[in-house]
Write an enzyme that holds these catalytic residues in place. Structure first.
Site, PDB file in Angstrom:
ATOM      1  N   CYS A 161      -1.117   5.961   9.461  1.00 38.47           N
ATOM      2  CA  CYS A 161       0.114   5.296   9.910  1.00 38.47           C
ATOM      3  C   CYS A 161      -0.211   4.031  10.688  1.00 38.47           C
ATOM      4  CB  CYS A 161       0.902   6.185  10.852  1.00 38.47           C
ATOM      5  SG  CYS A 161       1.383   7.717  10.150  1.00 38.47           S
ATOM      6  N   CYS A 197       3.353   8.721   0.683  1.00 36.72           N
ATOM      7  CA  CYS A 197       3.926   7.855   1.713  1.00 36.72           C
ATOM      8  C   CYS A 197       4.138   6.489   1.065  1.00 36.72           C
ATOM      9  CB  CYS A 197       2.928   7.777   2.868  1.00 36.72           C
ATOM     10  SG  CYS A 197       3.402   6.634   4.147  1.00 36.72           S
ATOM     11  N   CYS A 250       6.641  -6.388   7.461  1.00 31.94           N
ATOM     12  CA  CYS A 250       7.787  -5.915   8.237  1.00 31.94           C
ATOM     13  C   CYS A 250       8.141  -6.965   9.277  1.00 31.94           C
ATOM     14  CB  CYS A 250       7.453  -4.589   8.929  1.00 31.94           C
ATOM     15  SG  CYS A 250       8.852  -3.916   9.856  1.00 31.94           S
ATOM     16  N   CYS A 268       1.553  -1.821  15.589  1.00 29.42           N
ATOM     17  CA  CYS A 268       1.572  -1.579  14.143  1.00 29.42           C
ATOM     18  C   CYS A 268       0.946  -2.731  13.357  1.00 29.42           C
ATOM     19  CB  CYS A 268       3.011  -1.361  13.692  1.00 29.42           C
ATOM     20  SG  CYS A 268       3.182  -1.178  11.899  1.00 29.42           S
ATOM     21  N   CYS A 285       6.480  -4.324  15.787  1.00 27.81           N
ATOM     22  CA  CYS A 285       6.117  -3.376  16.853  1.00 27.81           C
ATOM     23  C   CYS A 285       4.679  -3.672  17.299  1.00 27.81           C
ATOM     24  CB  CYS A 285       6.225  -1.940  16.350  1.00 27.81           C
ATOM     25  SG  CYS A 285       7.891  -1.531  15.823  1.00 27.81           S
ATOM     26  N   GLU A 334       0.820  -1.205   0.000  1.00 25.98           N
ATOM     27  CA  GLU A 334       0.000   0.000   0.000  1.00 25.98           C
ATOM     28  C   GLU A 334       0.859   1.262   0.000  1.00 25.98           C
ATOM     29  OE1 GLU A 334      -3.989  -1.437   2.241  1.00 25.98           O
ATOM     30  OE2 GLU A 334      -2.260  -1.138   3.520  1.00 25.98           O
TER      31      GLU A 334
HETATM   32  N1  SAH Z   1       9.347   1.084   9.854  1.00 28.82           N
HETATM   33  C1  SAH Z   1       9.545   2.480   9.849  1.00 28.82           C
HETATM   34  C2  SAH Z   1       8.714   3.214   8.825  1.00 28.82           C
HETATM   35  C3  SAH Z   1       7.300   2.768   8.633  1.00 28.82           C
HETATM   36  S1  SAH Z   1       6.218   2.980  10.017  1.00 28.82           S
HETATM   37  C4  SAH Z   1       9.319   3.057  11.231  1.00 28.82           C
HETATM   38  O1  SAH Z   1       8.819   2.357  12.090  1.00 28.82           O
HETATM   39  O2  SAH Z   1       9.680   4.216  11.428  1.00 28.82           O
HETATM   40  C5  SAH Z   1       5.780   4.687   9.842  1.00 28.82           C
HETATM   41  C6  SAH Z   1       5.299   5.349  11.105  1.00 28.82           C
HETATM   42  O3  SAH Z   1       4.001   4.911  11.480  1.00 28.82           O
HETATM   43  C7  SAH Z   1       6.223   5.069  12.279  1.00 28.82           C
HETATM   44  O4  SAH Z   1       6.513   6.200  13.033  1.00 28.82           O
HETATM   45  C8  SAH Z   1       5.374   4.100  13.040  1.00 28.82           C
HETATM   46  O5  SAH Z   1       5.818   3.967  14.326  1.00 28.82           O
HETATM   47  C9  SAH Z   1       4.000   4.684  12.871  1.00 28.82           C
HETATM   48  N2  SAH Z   1       2.911   3.813  13.319  1.00 28.82           N
HETATM   49  C10 SAH Z   1       2.900   2.465  13.369  1.00 28.82           C
HETATM   50  N3  SAH Z   1       1.745   2.015  13.914  1.00 28.82           N
HETATM   51  C11 SAH Z   1       0.991   3.110  14.198  1.00 28.82           C
HETATM   52  C12 SAH Z   1      -0.312   3.304  14.770  1.00 28.82           C
HETATM   53  N4  SAH Z   1      -1.076   2.276  15.140  1.00 28.82           N
HETATM   54  N5  SAH Z   1      -0.748   4.568  14.941  1.00 28.82           N
HETATM   55  C13 SAH Z   1       0.019   5.619  14.550  1.00 28.82           C
HETATM   56  N6  SAH Z   1       1.236   5.501  14.004  1.00 28.82           N
HETATM   57  C14 SAH Z   1       1.735   4.261  13.820  1.00 28.82           C
HETATM   58 FE1  SF4 Z   2       7.829  -2.259  11.103  1.00 31.24          FE
HETATM   59 FE2  SF4 Z   2       5.543  -1.107  11.806  1.00 31.24          FE
HETATM   60 FE3  SF4 Z   2       7.555  -1.230  13.539  1.00 31.24          FE
HETATM   61 FE4  SF4 Z   2       7.738   0.416  11.411  1.00 31.24          FE
HETATM   62  S1  SF4 Z   2       6.274   0.569  13.090  1.00 31.24           S
HETATM   63  S2  SF4 Z   2       9.303  -0.987  12.202  1.00 31.24           S
HETATM   64  S3  SF4 Z   2       6.614  -0.810   9.884  1.00 31.24           S
HETATM   65  S4  SF4 Z   2       6.442  -2.978  12.696  1.00 31.24           S
END
Ligand code: SAH
Ligand code: SF4
Length: 334
Positions: A324, A95, A102, A109, A106, A81
């Site tokens: 995000c 974006c 991934c 996420c 996290c 996406e």
């Molecule tokens: N992997 C990289 C880039 C992709 S994630 C990273 O983690 O930075 C892009 C952004 O979206 C990151 O700051 C991530 O922490 C945020 N993100 C992930 N899950 C989210 C959520 N549930 N609500 C808001 N932001 C989120």
């Molecule tokens: Fe991966 Fe999501 Fe963590 Fe970014 S926020 S490193 S996309 S698991």
């Protein structure tokens, strides 16, 4: 769209031909080789047959029309996406995803939940920007910024990410300035180091989300391998070398990382005047709730009171799961 094939088809063609093709593809943003009128008919036909320019994407627009999400399918069936965000000032940000899925998992996420599928090639990354470039061109608009904040960890696919930026930066092609690209990382130290030594002035963003080792490790398992202290050491070196601002992303999660104490601890980490915090209201995922607005305001006030620059992120496209952390390429989950 099969970019890789183009190089093969052009072996033996003169240099000016390659330039014409680059211009047609990246500047004129053609969608079909027949539109490349500078090329001989026979070459156009060959390219159309062997390397069609169609990008296989399904588009979803948010109700407020500020966000468009594209679900792009690649040859091997993998879907990713990308999101177009139209800011109030008329600027358009794309974006992009750097990986399908991934591996870093996290807790908050959606992409992390689906696991890792594969790295995207440089062409697959650049294509996401071309898709929206083509769309915007119809309204005489352009892509102003590209952020690597979609699916995946860009620094675990470093070479392809940098190649994609190189294609898009080329003044004979798409011509987007290096300063208009931002890479967001969960804190992959080797990537931060490498970026410090790049010729291009690309922006760095770090997903912090917690002000100390314990809490950060609970939310982001990668913090055990790359501890917060080491991440800051690498960022400090980046700032020293590049003299550029660094954005620290901080998701506000109710009763998890949003207390006054957390804000004070975070402020202490923001030692450099080039550091700034971007507060992001959590997009709900099972098990976590966003902090109430009042709490976010209070948190921000504490940071500002400590002399730390802090901004609050606007939420784009929640209704189409384009915000995000909501990017999960739903069909991949089946
Ligand atoms: N992997 C990289 C880039 C992709 S994630 C990273 O983690 O930075 C892009 C952004 O979206 C990151 O700051 C991530 O922490 C945020 N993100 C992930 N899950 C989210 C959520 N549930 N609500 C808001 N932001 C989120
Ligand atoms: Fe991966 Fe999501 Fe963590 Fe970014 S926020 S490193 S996309 S698991």
């Amino acid at each position: 769209m099969n970019f890789e094939k183009i190089d093969e088809l052009l072996v033996g063609e003169p240099l000016y031909r390659i330039k014409q093709i680059k211009k047609a593809l990246y500047k004129d943003l053609i969608e079909d080789w027949s539109q490349a009128t500078t090329l001989p008919m026979s070459l156009r036909e060959k390219l159309n047959k062997e390397s069609p320019l169609e990008i296989n994407a399904e588009l979803f627009e948010s109700k407020d029309k500020k966000t468009i999400k594209a679900l792009i399918a690649f040859k091997d069936g993998i879907k990713i996406e990308s999101v177009l965000m139209r800011h109030r000032d008329g600027r358009n940000t794309v974006c992009v995803s750097s990986q399908a899925g991934c591996a870093l998992g996290c807790a908050f996420c959606a992409t992390g939940k689906m696991g890792f599928k594969r790295n995207l090639s440089a062409f697959e990354i650049a294509q996401q920007v071309l898709l929206f470039g083509r769309l915007l061109k119809k309204n005489k608009e352009k892509v102003a910024n590209v952020v690597f904040m979609g699916m995946g960890e860009p620094f675990l696919n470093y070479d392809n990410v940098l190649s994609a930026i190189n294609f898009l930066n080329d003044p004979d092609g798409f011509g987007l300035g290096a300063r208009n690209f931002s890479i967001s990382t969960a804190g992959i130290i080797e990537g931060i180091r490498k970026l410090s030594n790049e010729k291009m002035e690309i922006n760095l963003a770090v997903s912090l989300h917690a002000p100390n080792q314990k809490l950060r490790s609970e939310l982001m398992p990668i913090n055990k391998k790359y501890p917060i202290g080491k991440v800051f050491e690498a960022v400090e070196k980046y700032v020293k070398a590049r003299k550029r601002k660094v954005m620290f992303e901080y998701i506000m999660i109710k009763d998890v990382n949003d207390s006054a104490q957390d804000a004070k601890e975070l402020a202490k980490l923001m030692k450099n005047p080039l550091y700034f915090v971007n507060l992001i209201p959590l997009n709900p995922v099972p098990g976590f709730e966003p902090s109430p607005l009042e709490k976010i305001k209070k948190f921000k006030k504490i940071l500002l009171g400590c002399g730390v620059q802090a901004t609050q992120r606007y939420r784009f496209g929640q209704d189409i799961s384009a915000a995000c952390g909501q990017l999960a390429g739903k069909n991949n989950l089946k």
